[in-house]
Design an enzyme around this catalytic site. Structure first.
Site, mmCIF file in Angstrom:
data_model
loop_
_atom_site.group_PDB
_atom_site.id
_atom_site.type_symbol
_atom_site.label_atom_id
_atom_site.label_comp_id
_atom_site.label_asym_id
_atom_site.label_seq_id
_atom_site.Cartn_x
_atom_site.Cartn_y
_atom_site.Cartn_z
ATOM 1 N N LYS A 106 35.920 37.042 34.746
ATOM 2 C CA LYS A 106 36.567 37.214 36.059
ATOM 3 C C LYS A 106 36.025 36.208 37.074
ATOM 4 O O LYS A 106 36.754 35.778 37.982
ATOM 5 C CB LYS A 106 36.356 38.644 36.560
ATOM 6 C CG LYS A 106 37.124 39.690 35.774
ATOM 7 C CD LYS A 106 38.635 39.551 35.919
ATOM 8 C CE LYS A 106 39.358 40.737 35.305
ATOM 9 N NZ LYS A 106 40.827 40.636 35.397
ATOM 10 N N TYR A 126 29.990 46.250 32.491
ATOM 11 C CA TYR A 126 31.176 45.395 32.620
ATOM 12 C C TYR A 126 31.070 44.183 31.698
ATOM 13 O O TYR A 126 32.078 43.603 31.295
ATOM 14 C CB TYR A 126 31.368 44.970 34.076
ATOM 15 C CG TYR A 126 32.756 44.459 34.385
ATOM 16 C CD1 TYR A 126 33.887 45.239 34.130
ATOM 17 C CD2 TYR A 126 32.946 43.196 34.930
ATOM 18 C CE1 TYR A 126 35.159 44.773 34.410
ATOM 19 C CE2 TYR A 126 34.217 42.723 35.223
ATOM 20 C CZ TYR A 126 35.315 43.506 34.957
ATOM 21 O OH TYR A 126 36.574 43.039 35.239
ATOM 22 N N THR A 138 42.904 52.970 34.471
ATOM 23 C CA THR A 138 43.995 52.392 33.693
ATOM 24 C C THR A 138 43.625 52.398 32.216
ATOM 25 O O THR A 138 42.468 52.604 31.834
ATOM 26 C CB THR A 138 44.271 50.950 34.125
ATOM 27 O OG1 THR A 138 43.109 50.151 33.826
ATOM 28 C CG2 THR A 138 44.573 50.870 35.616
ATOM 29 N N ALA A 175 43.524 49.775 30.303
ATOM 30 C CA ALA A 175 42.619 48.658 30.057
ATOM 31 C C ALA A 175 41.186 49.015 30.433
ATOM 32 O O ALA A 175 40.231 48.673 29.729
ATOM 33 C CB ALA A 175 43.080 47.432 30.836
ATOM 34 N N ASP A 214 53.216 38.125 24.933
ATOM 35 C CA ASP A 214 51.820 38.103 24.510
ATOM 36 C C ASP A 214 51.314 36.688 24.761
ATOM 37 O O ASP A 214 51.742 35.741 24.092
ATOM 38 C CB ASP A 214 51.715 38.469 23.023
ATOM 39 C CG ASP A 214 50.283 38.545 22.530
ATOM 40 O OD1 ASP A 214 49.390 37.991 23.201
ATOM 41 O OD2 ASP A 214 50.053 39.150 21.460
ATOM 42 N N VAL A 215 50.424 36.525 25.720
ATOM 43 C CA VAL A 215 50.007 35.183 26.114
ATOM 44 C C VAL A 215 49.208 34.476 25.026
ATOM 45 O O VAL A 215 48.973 33.268 25.120
ATOM 46 C CB VAL A 215 49.191 35.204 27.424
ATOM 47 C CG1 VAL A 215 50.041 35.754 28.563
ATOM 48 C CG2 VAL A 215 47.895 36.000 27.268
#
Length: 262
Positions: free
Chosen positions: A170, A163, A201, A203, A72-73
């Protein structure tokens, strides 16, 4: 390291060793990449988020005899522990595939102008800055150069309805790609963003009206369809191979041509 390697007669990954971050299940982009990298001969260590995710991922990686670690970052030390494990196992790294993105749903589903400071910071940390962190950790052990890859989306370049906050995040990720390619190029390390079209997906399911986004992509794409995990994985494998040693700093689309038409 000048990056002038003899070009291979065919594309393969025999002798390459690397890390794939962010496998969630059999439908995740990271899994498509891992599967193709393994099939082309690479040795791979994979990560998933936590024990809950491991229930879905472990059967996949076990079938390929690929080692799976939790990472987990957002938890200090977990990225460095993963890199330390790879270095202890292999002594070096040749590629890293970063396929991690997250934003709080309340911020993701709301207007960008009303996103919370905390939510925006968390999304940036997980989805973009963690790529910089993993690069900093791995670069000293990429003794023969190599590839660092992250996953982006068309919403980094143009405003895509629903989005939301992930578009600016991004965009930051793609800017990181360009700056890191400049900084790491002298070490023979190439840095790219892969920009797939919409893929169903787990996500992506958090994005509002994602079914309409996919339908719109099919209508718009010159190829008239969505891309597959295998196609994304094939591009990933090419960029990790010695056939791509003359390339760096790019965002490369694999989206059926959506990015090229209005």
């Amino acid at each position: 390291m000048n990056g002038r390697l003899p070009l291979p007669d065919s594309i393969h990954l025999q002798g390459k060793r690397g890390l794939v971050l962010g496998v969630a299940n059999e439908h995740s982009i990271a899994w498509g990449c891992l599967r193709r990298l393994h099939a082309m001969g690479a040795e791979v260590v994979a990560t998933c988020l936590n024990d809950k995710a491991r229930q879905h991922v472990q059967p996949l990686t076990d079938a390929l005899h690929v080692q799976l670690l939790n990472c987990d970052v957002m938890h200090d030390g977990e990225l460095s522990d993963v890199v330390a494990h790879c270095v202890q196992t292999w002594g070096r790294l040749d590629f890293v595939v970063h396929s991690i993105a997250w934003a709080p749903l309340a911020d993701l589903h709301g207007p960008v102008a009303r996103s919370s400071r905390q939510g925006f910071s968390q999304a940036m940390d997980v989805s973009a800055h963690s790529f910089a962190r993993i690069a900093g950790l791995c670069a000293p052990f990429m003794h023969n150069g190599g590839s660092l890859l992250a996953m982006s989306y068309l919403g980094a370049d143009e405003a895509v309805a629903h989005y939301g906050m992930m578009g600016p995040v991004k965009a930051a990720l793609e800017a990181l790609v360009r700056y890191m390619s400049l900084e790491l190029g002298p070490l023979g390390i190439r840095v790219h963003a892969i920009s797939p079209g919409p893929v169903p997906t787990r996500a992506a399911s958090g994005i509002e009206d994602f079914d309409e986004l996919m339908a719109s992509a099919i209508r718009k794409a010159p190829l008239g369809r969505l891309v597959t995990l295998d196609e994304i994985g094939a591009l990933c494998a090419f960029l990790c191979s010695d056939a791509s040693t003359g390339m760096t700093g790019q965002t490369i689309f694999v989206d059926g041509g959506c990015h090229a038409v209005s």
